[in-house]
Design an enzyme around this catalytic site. Structure first.
Site, PDB file in Angstrom:
ATOM      1  N   GLY A  74       0.846  -1.176   0.093  1.00  0.00           N
ATOM      2  CA  GLY A  74      -0.051  -0.114  -0.013  1.00  0.00           C
ATOM      3  C   GLY A  74       0.794   1.382   0.016  1.00  0.00           C
ATOM      4  N   ASN A 154      -7.550   3.956   9.065  1.00  0.00           N
ATOM      5  CA  ASN A 154      -7.411   2.937   9.688  1.00  0.00           C
ATOM      6  C   ASN A 154      -7.361   2.780  11.389  1.00  0.00           C
ATOM      7  OD1 ASN A 154      -5.260   4.805   8.946  1.00  0.00           O
ATOM      8  ND2 ASN A 154      -3.645   3.875  10.331  1.00  0.00           N
ATOM      9  N   GLN A 182      -7.703   0.499   3.898  1.00  0.00           N
ATOM     10  CA  GLN A 182      -8.643   0.077   4.828  1.00  0.00           C
ATOM     11  C   GLN A 182      -9.834  -0.676   4.135  1.00  0.00           C
ATOM     12  OE1 GLN A 182      -7.668  -1.417   7.593  1.00  0.00           O
ATOM     13  NE2 GLN A 182      -5.443  -0.678   7.876  1.00  0.00           N
ATOM     14  N   SER A 202      -3.941  -2.539  -0.530  1.00  0.00           N
ATOM     15  CA  SER A 202      -2.812  -3.435   0.067  1.00  0.00           C
ATOM     16  C   SER A 202      -3.368  -4.818   0.416  1.00  0.00           C
ATOM     17  CB  SER A 202      -2.105  -2.897   1.273  1.00  0.00           C
ATOM     18  OG  SER A 202      -1.174  -3.701   1.999  1.00  0.00           O
ATOM     19  N   GLY A 203      -2.621  -5.855  -0.189  1.00  0.00           N
ATOM     20  CA  GLY A 203      -2.994  -7.173   0.051  1.00  0.00           C
ATOM     21  C   GLY A 203      -3.197  -7.518   1.445  1.00  0.00           C
ATOM     22  N   HIS A 204      -2.316  -7.471   2.180  1.00  0.00           N
ATOM     23  CA  HIS A 204      -2.297  -8.066   3.361  1.00  0.00           C
ATOM     24  C   HIS A 204      -3.498  -7.619   4.473  1.00  0.00           C
ATOM     25  CE1 HIS A 204      -0.110  -4.777   6.274  1.00  0.00           C
ATOM     26  NE2 HIS A 204       0.220  -4.417   4.899  1.00  0.00           N
ATOM     27  N   THR A 240      10.200  -7.682 -12.456  1.00  0.00           N
ATOM     28  CA  THR A 240       9.407  -9.038 -12.772  1.00  0.00           C
ATOM     29  C   THR A 240       8.412  -9.133 -11.724  1.00  0.00           C
ATOM     30  OG1 THR A 240      11.734  -9.942 -13.500  1.00  0.00           O
ATOM     31  CG2 THR A 240      10.149 -11.433 -13.116  1.00  0.00           C
ATOM     32  N   CYS A 328       2.101   1.097  12.512  1.00  0.00           N
ATOM     33  CA  CYS A 328       3.284   1.769  12.194  1.00  0.00           C
ATOM     34  C   CYS A 328       3.637   2.881  13.190  1.00  0.00           C
ATOM     35  CB  CYS A 328       3.063   2.380  10.905  1.00  0.00           C
ATOM     36  SG  CYS A 328       2.282   1.648   9.725  1.00  0.00           S
TER      37      CYS A 328
HETATM   38  N1  PLP Z   1      -2.563   3.224   4.045  1.00  0.00           N
HETATM   39  C1  PLP Z   1      -3.333   2.732   5.138  1.00  0.00           C
HETATM   40  C2  PLP Z   1      -4.605   3.375   5.483  1.00  0.00           C
HETATM   41  C3  PLP Z   1      -3.022   1.791   6.239  1.00  0.00           C
HETATM   42  O1  PLP Z   1      -3.521   1.356   6.971  1.00  0.00           O
HETATM   43  C4  PLP Z   1      -1.658   1.189   5.788  1.00  0.00           C
HETATM   44  C5  PLP Z   1      -1.275  -0.057   6.575  1.00  0.00           C
HETATM   45  O2  PLP Z   1      -1.538  -0.099   7.620  1.00  0.00           O
HETATM   46  C6  PLP Z   1      -1.129   1.625   4.630  1.00  0.00           C
HETATM   47  C7  PLP Z   1      -1.506   2.616   3.829  1.00  0.00           C
HETATM   48  C8  PLP Z   1       0.314   1.098   4.331  1.00  0.00           C
HETATM   49  O3  PLP Z   1       0.196  -0.278   3.856  1.00  0.00           O
HETATM   50  P1  PLP Z   1       1.372  -1.424   3.559  1.00  0.00           P
HETATM   51  O4  PLP Z   1       1.387  -2.155   4.870  1.00  0.00           O
HETATM   52  O5  PLP Z   1       0.848  -2.393   2.571  1.00  0.00           O
HETATM   53  O6  PLP Z   1       2.503  -0.391   2.924  1.00  0.00           O
END
Ligand code: PLP
Length: 391
Positions: A74, A154, A182, A202-204, A240, A328
């Site tokens: 993301g 988030n 989110q 974002s995949g995770h 790649t 984070c």
């Molecule tokens: N944007 C938002 C709103 C998020 O909650 C997050 C991750 O917590 C990100 C961006 C960043 O995503 P990634 O961890 O895939 O870099």
């Protein structure tokens, strides 16, 4: 407590890879190892799965596969959108964003203001964390190159009116980006009706693995490439292709679409049960965010007379995983910038916790959380001189 249960209530930080996603990915760590750009059959056999995954992601947003660019996360998608749009319009020096963006957007703008002379307007939010559309409108000027507003927050789960914001931007010919990391997979985002030019995913966060993301770039939007090299992703993002993860993400998007309606009811019912149970059992607690416009999986509560970090450590001893802000930024003793922007008093901004559920959360887990969390808060409060003086 005799039986400790492992309860994961931190799905906004990251989510479990779903069994379906894991299964879809496995062949690409084995016999399907070709490079999708190769002309031979090893490449061709793999390229068709990348194509299929791109179609699944596109279907989730009702856009064309050509508008989907695979990235590594993301944060990369956000960076690509912002740097790419600004580089394509060097004459414009103004950016609009909000005070509650994730650092993957907010810190990029801070960097651009500091190093490249951009003027950045950070829109404020009210006590519930909502934006004022009149303020959005009046912030857009002929010099504005880009407006970037997240689709959902988030920390609080607040959902922002991105359709209306993108329409305002479009009327003035301004490019609109949304960080939907989110929101994607949790709320319906039909981009035929939401006129954003760029969107990050974002995949995770949606049960695919960490290390894969998407940037949607609407056809005709001028965006410079972020990683320059080979011709992959139609020259928009070299490197790649991360085939197993791309395939996993395609599957995760397919599952998100498949389960979204059911999740909206099941996960919301569990979140609401947790919310009402905690609010009834724990005095001096406050919901952070807008209860009417919130992701169905997210609950952020501020508990007075306790420290968020202490709550998390104690909950962890009982097997419960939650968060005291964005993953984070936790680790710093500063209260979250989101809660500060909302004007949440220090007395409970410091004691705020985020609980975020997923379709894998069970009723038994919520029952367990409802037993443990009030007990932990009570024990911590008994140690606090502020609590004994003020209760
Ligand atoms: N944007 C938002 C709103 C998020 O909650 C997050 C991750 O917590 C990100 C961006 C960043 O995503 P990634 O961890 O895939 O870099």
């Amino acid at each position: 407590m005799d039986n400790i249960m492992q309860v994961y209530l931190d799905n906004n930080a990251t989510s479990m890879v779903s069994p379906g996603v894991r299964e879809a990915m496995l062949p690409f760590f084995g016999e399907l190892y070709g490079n999708p750009s190769s002309m031979h059959s090893f490449g061709g056999n793999v390229a068709k799965y990348v194509k299929e995954a791109r179609e699944k992601v596109a279907a989730m947003f009702n856009v064309t596969p050509e508008e989907i660019v695979f990235t590594s996360c993301g944060s990369e998608s956000d960076n690509h959108a912002i740097f790419g749009v600004l580089e394509a319009q060097p004459e414009k020096k103004h950016i609009v964003t909000t005070k509650v963006e994730h650092p993957a957007v907010r810190n990029v703008f801070k960097h651009l203001a500091k190093t490249r002379g951009y003027r950045v307007t950070e829109l404020s939010v009210n006590k519930k964390g909502d934006l004022d559309l009149e303020e959005v409108k009046s912030s857009l000027t002929p010099d504005t190159a880009l407006i970037s507003v997240m689709s959902a927050n988030n920390e609080t789960g607040n959902i922002y009116p991105i359709g209306e914001i993108a329409t305002l931007a479009k009327e003035k010919g301004i490019i609109c980006h949304t960080d939907a990391v989110q929101a994607a997979g949790k709320i319906n985002m039909d981009l035929q009706h939401i006129p954003v030019d760029l969107l990050s995913l974002s995949g995770h966060k949606i049960h695919a693995p960490k290390g894969i993301g998407v940037l949607f770039i609407r056809r005709g939007t001028r965006v410079s490439p972020f990683i320059i090299g080979g011709h992959q992703e139609s020259g928009r993002r070299a490197g790649t292709e991360n085939v197993p993860y791309i395939v996993g993400l395609g599957k995760a998007c397919e599952e998100a679409v498949q389960f979204m309606d059911a999740e909206m009811h099941q996960v919301k019912a569990l979140r609401d049960k947790l919310e009402s149970g905690l609010m009834a059992a724990i005095p001096y607690s406050h919901i952070n965010g807008d209860p009417e416009h919130r992701l169905f999986n997210t609950l952020n509560i501020g508990f007075e007379f306790v420290e968020g970090e202490a709550i998390l450590m104690h909950l962890s001893k009982y097997g419960i995983a939650a968060s005291s802000g964005s993953a984070c930024t936790s680790g710093s003793l500063e209260p979250s910038h989101v809660l500060m922007a909302m004007g949440i008093p220090f007395s409970y901004a410091h004691g705020s916790c985020r609980f975020s559920l997923s379709r894998f959360t069970t009723d038994a887990e919520i029952d367990y959380a409802l037993k443990v969390i009030p007990k932990v808060i009570q024990e911590l409060r008994e140690l606090s001189p502020f609590y004994t003086e003020n209760k």
